[in-house]
Design an enzyme around this catalytic site. Structure first.
Site: not given
Length: 383
Positions: A41, A95-96, A123, A145, A147, A173, A182, A255, A279, A314
């Site tokens: 995930y 990040i959730g 998130s 953030q 949704y 977002t 995914r 975003k 994303h 990174r």
């Protein structure tokens, strides 16, 4: 329920091991620490994960060309966004479901960020509530953030809770009208939201709770069903954005923008900032790399509002390249979650400390002494 869910899925790595240094070491150690479902995930992307590879490859197409024999003995990493000055040019991306990485969850990440002065973006589908994260952060900088789901009453309630709790910007977002394809999650049969993971902001929201026949403590299944029914909102359009202005005075950033035309629309609708992002490659396979989209978005905006960027950051050189191509600051995602998975709050702190030092040394070695001196002249296209 959530604590039990996290406790049975996680395998702890030996505490005696020294903490990693490089991104790939953190990723490797996180893979050792987590079962297939949680790791897939966090690490996975949409489809064949071509977009994820494109994000990384885009940084390799730009090379840094230092200008030397400049006095870089004193360096300034600060950036200013919406009237606030931050000590470093990056924020922690929203990040959730962070409890799937480690029991410290968002509280651990937020504490680590607060200790180092790094802004933290919470998130919507978090494992810890708006108020609990605010409590552990004290006066440290934080954004929320959003949704924008189907139930605007709940949306407005969360935004107002965030403003009341000291969050200083709202990040909407817009690149998640539906969940991406995914393949790792499908292969692993891993759908933590269906077990109520990442629902803390909903289960503690008074408006959400008012829509339930019984509180979540008495009927969690019904609460999860309501959450799942309102979470996505594929009908959201530009014309909905002005409504949010009625419920908050905070700066609003969008975003997930990629097209220059959408940047123009954002300006027309009075948005306060943009975040160029795909994303992290999690939503659409075959998509343009975020770094490749950044210059055209910056060209459209022309400094009128801040333009931030994420997806593929990174190391310190990546930060330098993104800033040189027009970003006001960047967002760090997977690296700090790997740190969380490996060593909880301490792991996050180590990842952030490493990146801060990397940026500082990289800045000096380019011949610049401040973030404000970074511009396009620093880069050349790889042959």
């Amino acid at each position: 329920m959530n604590a039990q869910f996290a406790s049975i899925q996680r395998q702890y790595s030996p505490a005696a091991q020294p903490l990693p240094v490089s991104y790939y070491e953190w990723e490797y150690r996180a893979r050792q620490a987590l079962p297939n479902g949680p790791f897939g995930y966090i690490a996975g992307g949409a489809g064949s994960e071509d977009t994820m590879r494109a994000n990384s490859d885009a940084f390799l197409r730009w090379r840094i060309q230092p200008r030397l024999l400049n006095d870089v003995s004193k360096r300034d990493l600060t950036v200013t966004l919406f009237g606030q000055t931050f000590p470093v040019p990056f924020l922690l991306a929203p990040i959730g479901l962070q409890e799937i990485a480690h029991p410290d969850a968002e509280s651990g990440s937020a504490r680590a960020a607060a200790e180092l002065g790094v802004p933290f973006i919470l998130s919507t589908p978090a494992s810890r509530s708006i108020e609990k994260v605010a409590e552990v952060m004290g006066n440290a900088p934080r954004w929320f953030q959003l949704y924008w789901g189907k139930d605007f009453d709940v949306v407005a309630s969360m935004v107002q809770r965030a403003e009341k709790s000291g969050y200083t910007a709202i990040v909407v977002t817009i690149d998640l009208p539906v969940r991406g394809w995914r393949e790792r999650d499908i292969r692993n049969h891993y759908y933590p939201a269906r077990a109520g993971v990442g629902t803390a902001n909903f289960m503690t929201d008074p408006v959400f709770r008012s829509k339930l026949k019984q509180p979540p403590e008495k009927d969690m299944d019904a609460a999860i069903a309501l959450f799942l029914s309102i979470y996505f909102n594929p009908a959201l359009t530009w014309n909905d954005l002005p409504l949010l202005r009625q419920y908050t005075k905070l700066p609003i950033l969008l975003k997930g923008l990629f097209a220059p035309q959408d940047a123009e629309m954002a300006l027309q609708y009075g948005m306060d900032g943009l975040i160029v992002s795909n994303h992290g490659g999690r939503q659409l396979d075959g998509e343009l790399a975020a770094l490749d989209a950044l210059p055209k978005i910056s060209e459209v905006v022309q400094g009128r509002i801040p333009v931030l960027m994420d997806s593929g950051i990174r190391g310190g050189d990546d930060v330098i390249k993104a800033l040189a191509l027009g970003a006001s600051a960047v967002l760090l995602g997977r690296p700090y979650i790997y740190g969380l998975a490996v060593a909880g709050e301490q792991g996050v702190k180590q990842v952030l400390s490493n990146l801060i030092t990397d940026i500082d040394l990289s800045l000096a070695n380019t011949g610049r002494k401040s973030i404000s001196e970074i511009n396009r002249s620093l880069l050349v296209k790889a042959q």
